[in-house]
Design a protein around this motif. Structure first.
Motif, PDB file in Angstrom:
ATOM      1  N   LYS A 157       0.850  -1.182   0.000  1.00 18.84           N
ATOM      2  CA  LYS A 157       0.000   0.000   0.000  1.00 18.84           C
ATOM      3  C   LYS A 157       0.891   1.239   0.000  1.00 18.84           C
ATOM      4  N   PRO A 158       0.439   2.313  -0.644  1.00 21.67           N
ATOM      5  CA  PRO A 158       1.248   3.525  -0.727  1.00 21.67           C
ATOM      6  C   PRO A 158       1.302   4.267   0.602  1.00 21.67           C
ATOM      7  N   VAL A 159       2.486   4.805   0.912  1.00 21.83           N
ATOM      8  CA  VAL A 159       2.660   5.632   2.106  1.00 21.83           C
ATOM      9  C   VAL A 159       3.361   6.924   1.682  1.00 21.83           C
ATOM     10  N   GLY A 160       3.785   7.729   2.635  1.00 21.47           N
ATOM     11  CA  GLY A 160       4.365   9.025   2.328  1.00 21.47           C
ATOM     12  C   GLY A 160       5.646   8.974   1.514  1.00 21.47           C
ATOM     13  N   ASN A 161       5.965  10.115   0.911  1.00 20.22           N
ATOM     14  CA  ASN A 161       7.195  10.290   0.140  1.00 20.22           C
ATOM     15  C   ASN A 161       7.313   9.299  -1.009  1.00 20.22           C
ATOM     16  N   ARG A 162       6.180   8.982  -1.622  1.00 15.09           N
ATOM     17  CA  ARG A 162       6.124   8.102  -2.790  1.00 15.09           C
ATOM     18  C   ARG A 162       6.676   6.706  -2.521  1.00 15.09           C
ATOM     19  N   LYS A 163       6.585   6.266  -1.265  1.00 19.13           N
ATOM     20  CA  LYS A 163       7.068   4.946  -0.880  1.00 19.13           C
ATOM     21  C   LYS A 163       5.901   3.982  -0.731  1.00 19.13           C
ATOM     22  N   TRP A 164       6.253   2.700  -0.502  1.00 17.83           N
ATOM     23  CA  TRP A 164       5.246   1.659  -0.354  1.00 17.83           C
ATOM     24  C   TRP A 164       5.518   0.841   0.900  1.00 17.83           C
ATOM     25  N   PHE A 165       4.440   0.305   1.479  1.00 13.63           N
ATOM     26  CA  PHE A 165       4.528  -0.466   2.708  1.00 13.63           C
ATOM     27  C   PHE A 165       3.928  -1.851   2.474  1.00 13.63           C
ATOM     28  N   CYS A 166       4.633  -2.899   2.946  1.00 13.03           N
ATOM     29  CA  CYS A 166       4.150  -4.269   2.776  1.00 13.03           C
ATOM     30  C   CYS A 166       3.236  -4.636   3.936  1.00 13.03           C
ATOM     31  N   THR A 167       1.979  -4.908   3.642  1.00  9.49           N
ATOM     32  CA  THR A 167       1.010  -5.268   4.683  1.00  9.49           C
ATOM     33  C   THR A 167       1.186  -6.709   5.148  1.00  9.49           C
ATOM     34  N   LEU A 168       1.939  -7.472   4.385  1.00  8.93           N
ATOM     35  CA  LEU A 168       2.157  -8.878   4.728  1.00  8.93           C
ATOM     36  C   LEU A 168       3.278  -9.015   5.758  1.00  8.93           C
ATOM     37  N   HIS A 169       4.369  -8.302   5.515  1.00  7.55           N
ATOM     38  CA  HIS A 169       5.536  -8.392   6.405  1.00  7.55           C
ATOM     39  C   HIS A 169       5.612  -7.224   7.393  1.00  7.55           C
ATOM     40  N   LYS A 170       4.644  -6.293   7.268  1.00  8.54           N
ATOM     41  CA  LYS A 170       4.593  -5.143   8.167  1.00  8.54           C
ATOM     42  C   LYS A 170       5.909  -4.362   8.175  1.00  8.54           C
ATOM     43  N   SER A 171       6.392  -4.080   6.981  1.00  7.03           N
ATOM     44  CA  SER A 171       7.644  -3.336   6.862  1.00  7.03           C
ATOM     45  C   SER A 171       7.651  -2.555   5.558  1.00  7.03           C
ATOM     46  N   ARG A 172       8.620  -1.671   5.428  1.00  4.06           N
ATOM     47  CA  ARG A 172       8.752  -0.904   4.201  1.00  4.06           C
ATOM     48  C   ARG A 172       8.968  -1.847   3.023  1.00  4.06           C
ATOM     49  N   ALA A 173       8.230  -1.617   1.959  1.00  5.95           N
ATOM     50  CA  ALA A 173       8.337  -2.473   0.778  1.00  5.95           C
ATOM     51  C   ALA A 173       9.525  -2.031  -0.064  1.00  5.95           C
ATOM     52  N   THR A 174      10.540  -2.880  -0.122  1.00  6.82           N
ATOM     53  CA  THR A 174      11.744  -2.537  -0.873  1.00  6.82           C
ATOM     54  C   THR A 174      12.085  -3.562  -1.946  1.00  6.82           C
ATOM     55  N   ASP A 175      11.906  -4.837  -1.630  1.00  4.60           N
ATOM     56  CA  ASP A 175      12.237  -5.894  -2.583  1.00  4.60           C
ATOM     57  C   ASP A 175      11.088  -6.886  -2.666  1.00  4.60           C
ATOM     58  N   PRO A 176      10.747  -7.339  -3.874  1.00  2.00           N
ATOM     59  CA  PRO A 176       9.672  -8.334  -3.982  1.00  2.00           C
ATOM     60  C   PRO A 176      10.105  -9.663  -3.378  1.00  2.00           C
ATOM     61  N   CYS A 177       9.149 -10.374  -2.825  1.00  2.00           N
ATOM     62  CA  CYS A 177       9.441 -11.675  -2.214  1.00  2.00           C
ATOM     63  C   CYS A 177       8.663 -12.768  -2.932  1.00  2.00           C
ATOM     64  N   SER A 178       8.780 -13.960  -2.421  1.00  2.00           N
ATOM     65  CA  SER A 178       8.116 -15.105  -3.052  1.00  2.00           C
ATOM     66  C   SER A 178       6.603 -15.054  -2.905  1.00  2.00           C
ATOM     67  N   GLN A 179       6.115 -14.136  -2.077  1.00  2.00           N
ATOM     68  CA  GLN A 179       4.671 -14.035  -1.863  1.00  2.00           C
ATOM     69  C   GLN A 179       4.047 -12.885  -2.670  1.00  2.00           C
ATOM     70  N   TRP A 180       4.781 -12.418  -3.656  1.00  2.00           N
ATOM     71  CA  TRP A 180       4.241 -11.386  -4.559  1.00  2.00           C
ATOM     72  C   TRP A 180       2.994 -11.919  -5.247  1.00  2.00           C
ATOM     73  N   TYR A 181       1.996 -11.066  -5.360  1.00  2.00           N
ATOM     74  CA  TYR A 181       0.752 -11.481  -6.001  1.00  2.00           C
ATOM     75  C   TYR A 181       0.162 -10.305  -6.763  1.00  2.00           C
ATOM     76  N   LYS A 182      -0.264 -10.578  -7.981  1.00  2.00           N
ATOM     77  CA  LYS A 182      -0.843  -9.530  -8.829  1.00  2.00           C
ATOM     78  C   LYS A 182      -2.156  -9.012  -8.267  1.00  2.00           C
ATOM     79  N   VAL A 183      -2.421  -7.738  -8.482  1.00  2.00           N
ATOM     80  CA  VAL A 183      -3.694  -7.165  -8.093  1.00  2.00           C
ATOM     81  C   VAL A 183      -4.791  -7.744  -8.985  1.00  2.00           C
ATOM     82  N   GLU A 184      -5.792  -8.325  -8.388  1.00  2.00           N
ATOM     83  CA  GLU A 184      -6.903  -8.913  -9.135  1.00  2.00           C
ATOM     84  C   GLU A 184      -8.129  -8.014  -8.978  1.00  2.00           C
ATOM     85  N   PRO A 185      -8.589  -7.408 -10.047  1.00  2.00           N
ATOM     86  CA  PRO A 185      -9.761  -6.505  -9.958  1.00  2.00           C
ATOM     87  C   PRO A 185     -11.003  -7.276  -9.509  1.00  2.00           C
TER      88      PRO A 185
END
Length: 271
Positions: free
Chosen positions: A240-268
């Motif tokens: 999810k987007p956070v301040g300063n054009r950064k992203w936060f991982c709701t799965l690992h509860k940390s700043r989103a910096t590198d994709p992990c094995s649990q990456w999943y495409k947004v499904e409309p």
């Protein structure tokens, strides 16, 4: 040699501009939340046909002509921000919402009141709709674009100047700032930014908006050419987007910096 084909191939092979990874003023009025979610996350769009690319390029040339003519009229027009030497840019919501104005315009040299300037080139049919109905009814997306730009820039008015590509005639409309419309747009974008789902405008792929949408392969993949999607945190449904054009991982509860094995495409999802 097929000259026309060669021209189109050359246009297709041009390097693409940097992808947009934010919700822009030009599409904030779009009625589909999935469209806005894909824009926010920088999802790829369908390839733009060469002829459409040329239409966009012509639009930039027309802007230069309109600015030149406005200056001839005595108007004060500023195409670039003197502080940045670049296009006027306004941001909100941590930089995930951005607006770029074609320029700033003022008329009274003694007591100038800066207002937003937006320039559009239109075919005769769309130009006449604008002239006869006004921008709010004829082109609501343009209307909301100016309202967002005014709200972000604190301007109290905007000018929409349309150039008729069929006969080179002009029509202009002054648009006053409407605070209620601006607040509506901000809350709309906030709902997209905070809601990790992406609701489609329709449950029917034959819907007019869906049929001609450049993000269609992400919503209705059947029968569509798949679009290459980079695996990164921003494109993951868990971020999810956070301040300063950064992203936060709701799965690992940390700043989103590198994709992990649990990456999943947004499904409309459907409305």
């Amino acid at each position: 040699m097929d000259l026309i084909k060669a021209i189109d191939v050359g246009t297709e092979n041009e390097s693409e501009t940097e992808r947009r990874c934010y919700i822009g003023a030009s599409n904030v009025g779009h009625p589909c939340r999935a469209f806005l979610q894909f824009s926010l996350r920088g999802y790829p769009q369908k390839k733009i046909p060469p002829a459409v690319k040329r239409i966009f390029e012509l639009g930039h040339i027309v802007e230069e002509i309109v600015v030149r003519d406005l200056k001839k009229s005595g108007a004060m027009v500023y195409e670039v921000d003197p502080r940045t030497k670049d296009q006027f840019e306004y941001t909100a919501l941590g930089g995930h919402l951005r607006g770029h104005a074609d320029g700033i315009i003022a008329f009274d040299k003694e007591n100038p009141t800066p207002e937003i300037l937006e320039i559009k080139s239109m075919n005769d049919k769309k130009w006449m709709m604008f002239r006869d109905k006004g921008i709010h009814k004829s082109h609501p997306i343009y209307y909301y674009q100016t309202q967002l730009l005014m709200g972000l820039s604190k301007a109290k008015g905007a000018w929409m100047v349309a150039y008729n590509k069929n006969n080179s005639t002009y029509h202009a409309e002054h648009i006053p700032y409407n605070h209620n419309d601006y607040v509506f747009l901000i809350y709309k974008v906030m709902s997209v930014v905070r809601d990790l789902s992406a609701k489609k405008i329709s449950s029917d792929p034959r819907n007019f908006q869906c049929r001609y949408c450049n993000y269609r392969p992400h919503c209705w993949p059947e029968g569509e050419v798949s679009l290459p999607l980079s695996v990164e945190c921003r494109t993951c449904k868990h971020s999810k987007p956070v301040g300063n054009r950064k992203w936060f991982c709701t799965l690992h509860k940390s700043r989103a910096t590198d994709p992990c094995s649990q990456w999943y495409k947004v499904e409309p999802t459907e409305e």
